[in-house]
Design a protein around this motif. Structure first.
Motif, PDB file in Angstrom:
ATOM      1  N   GLY A 127       0.820  -1.203   0.000  1.00  0.00           N
ATOM      2  CA  GLY A 127       0.000   0.000   0.000  1.00  0.00           C
ATOM      3  C   GLY A 127       0.848   1.246   0.000  1.00  0.00           C
ATOM      4  O   GLY A 127       2.059   1.187  -0.208  1.00  0.00           O
ATOM      5  N   LEU A 128       0.192   2.363   0.254  1.00  0.00           N
ATOM      6  CA  LEU A 128       0.852   3.665   0.285  1.00  0.00           C
ATOM      7  C   LEU A 128       1.276   3.978   1.716  1.00  0.00           C
ATOM      8  O   LEU A 128       0.462   3.881   2.643  1.00  0.00           O
ATOM      9  N   THR A 162       3.141  -7.715  -4.426  1.00  0.00           N
ATOM     10  CA  THR A 162       2.316  -6.677  -3.808  1.00  0.00           C
ATOM     11  C   THR A 162       3.076  -5.368  -3.905  1.00  0.00           C
ATOM     12  O   THR A 162       4.291  -5.320  -3.663  1.00  0.00           O
ATOM     13  N   LEU A 163       2.370  -4.308  -4.275  1.00  0.00           N
ATOM     14  CA  LEU A 163       3.001  -3.017  -4.531  1.00  0.00           C
ATOM     15  C   LEU A 163       3.103  -2.197  -3.255  1.00  0.00           C
ATOM     16  O   LEU A 163       2.111  -1.992  -2.556  1.00  0.00           O
ATOM     17  N   VAL A 164       4.311  -1.720  -2.987  1.00  0.00           N
ATOM     18  CA  VAL A 164       4.566  -0.802  -1.890  1.00  0.00           C
ATOM     19  C   VAL A 164       4.967   0.544  -2.484  1.00  0.00           C
ATOM     20  O   VAL A 164       5.903   0.610  -3.279  1.00  0.00           O
ATOM     21  N   ALA A 206       8.309  -0.315  -4.758  1.00  0.00           N
ATOM     22  CA  ALA A 206       8.518  -1.461  -5.641  1.00  0.00           C
ATOM     23  C   ALA A 206       7.373  -2.450  -5.492  1.00  0.00           C
ATOM     24  O   ALA A 206       6.590  -2.375  -4.536  1.00  0.00           O
ATOM     25  N   VAL A 207       7.309  -3.371  -6.435  1.00  0.00           N
ATOM     26  CA  VAL A 207       6.514  -4.579  -6.252  1.00  0.00           C
ATOM     27  C   VAL A 207       7.391  -5.568  -5.488  1.00  0.00           C
ATOM     28  O   VAL A 207       8.548  -5.802  -5.865  1.00  0.00           O
ATOM     29  N   TYR A 208       6.841  -6.107  -4.414  1.00  0.00           N
ATOM     30  CA  TYR A 208       7.568  -7.068  -3.592  1.00  0.00           C
ATOM     31  C   TYR A 208       7.029  -8.468  -3.850  1.00  0.00           C
ATOM     32  O   TYR A 208       5.827  -8.713  -3.704  1.00  0.00           O
TER      33      TYR A 208
END
Lengths: 121, 106
Positions: free
Chosen positions: A10-11, A115-117, A92-94
Motif C-alpha cells: 500500500g501507500l 504486492t506493490l509498496v 517497488a513490487v515485492y
C-alpha cells in the motif's frame, strides 16, 4: 499446485512502516527456504532478504539491512517482512519466492504475483 | 558485491531465430547462475538453474552454459511466447541479478 499470495502492500509515508505477508500452499512450507525480491517500477529485480526453512538463518541486502526484518510462521505457512524507516527508493513490487532447498540456495522455483509498496508523502 | 553484466540490453528478433544472451560476473561464481523469464505484469519464471539445468516444464529450446565468469542463455528457435525480458542471477554470494535483456519482435 504451489501458490504464494502476497498481501500488505500500500501507500506509506517516508519514515513509516509496513508488514508484508506471503501465504504459501501446495508444498511443505517448513521444508524450504524463502526470500523476498523486489522490482521498482520499470526497473530490474533486486533481492531483499532470505530465511532458512526453520527461520534460524536470515540474510539481507545491504540496502535494507537494519530496516527490514524477515520472519516466518511455519505453523501458519506464512512468510513475513517487517519494513521500517521506509524511503522513496523502497517503492517497488515485492515478490515472495520459494527456494529449491531447505537452506538458502537462492534458486527460486516459484514466485508470488507480488504486492506493490509505494513510499510517498 | 558481485556484479552481473548482461548483454545485450535489448534485442530485436524474429520467430524462428536462434538467440543468445550473455551474462558476465565480476568474479568467479562457479556454476551458481540462474536464468529467469519475465513477461509484463507477471512474476519471473525460473528457466535454468546452476548454469545448465533445465527447470521442470521449461521447453527444451532453452539451454544454458558456462562457468566461472561467463554464461550464456540460448533459445534455439524463438517462439511467439518467448518475447519477454530475461534476467541472469548469481547465487554464489547472496543474490545479484543482471539488468535484464528485453527480446522484442522485429
Amino acid at each position: 499446485e504451489v501458490q504464494l499470495l502476497e498481501s500488505g502492500g500500500g501507500l506509506v509515508q517516508p519514515g513509516g512502516s509496513l508488514r508484508l505477508s506471503c501465504a504459501a500452499s501446495g508444498f511443505t512450507f517448513s521444508s524450504y527456504a524463502m526470500s523476498w525480491v523486489r522490482q521498482a517500477p520499470g526497473k530490474g529485480l533486486e533481492w531483499v532478504s532470505g530465511i532458512s526453512n526453520s527461520g534460524a538463518s536470515t540474510s539481507y541486502a545491504d540496502s535494507v539491512k537494519g530496516r527490514f526484518t524477515i520472519s516466518r510462521d511455519n505453523s501458519e505457512n506464512t512468510l513475513y517482512v517487517q519494513m521500517n524507516s521506509l524511503r522513496a527508493e523502497d517503492t517497488a513490487v515485492y515478490y515472495c519466492a520459494k527456494d529449491m532447498r531447505y537452506s538458502s540456495s537462492y534458486n527460486f522455483d516459484y514466485w508470488g504475483q507480488g504486492t506493490l509498496v509505494t513510499v510517498s508523502s | 558485491d558481485i556484479q552481473m553484466t548482461q548483454s545485450p540490453s535489448s534485442l530485436s528478433t524474429s520467430v524462428g531465430d536462434r538467440v543468445t544472451i550473455t551474462c558476465r560476473a565480476s568474479q568467479s561464481i562457479s556454476s551458481y547462475l540462474n536464468w529467469y523469464q519475465q513477461k509484463p505484469g507477471k512474476a519471473p519464471k525460473l528457466l535454468i538453474y546452476v548454469a545448465s539445468s533445465l527447470q521442470s516444464g521449461v521447453p527444451s529450446r532453452f539451454s544454458g552454459s558456462g562457468s566461472g565468469t561467463d554464461f550464456t542463455l540460448t533459445i534455439s528457435s524463438l517462439q511467439p511466447e518467448d518475447f519477454a525480458t530475461y534476467y541472469c542471477q548469481q547465487s554464489y554470494s547472496k543474490v545479484t541479478f543482471g539488468r535484464g535483456t528485453r527480446l522484442e519482435i522485429k
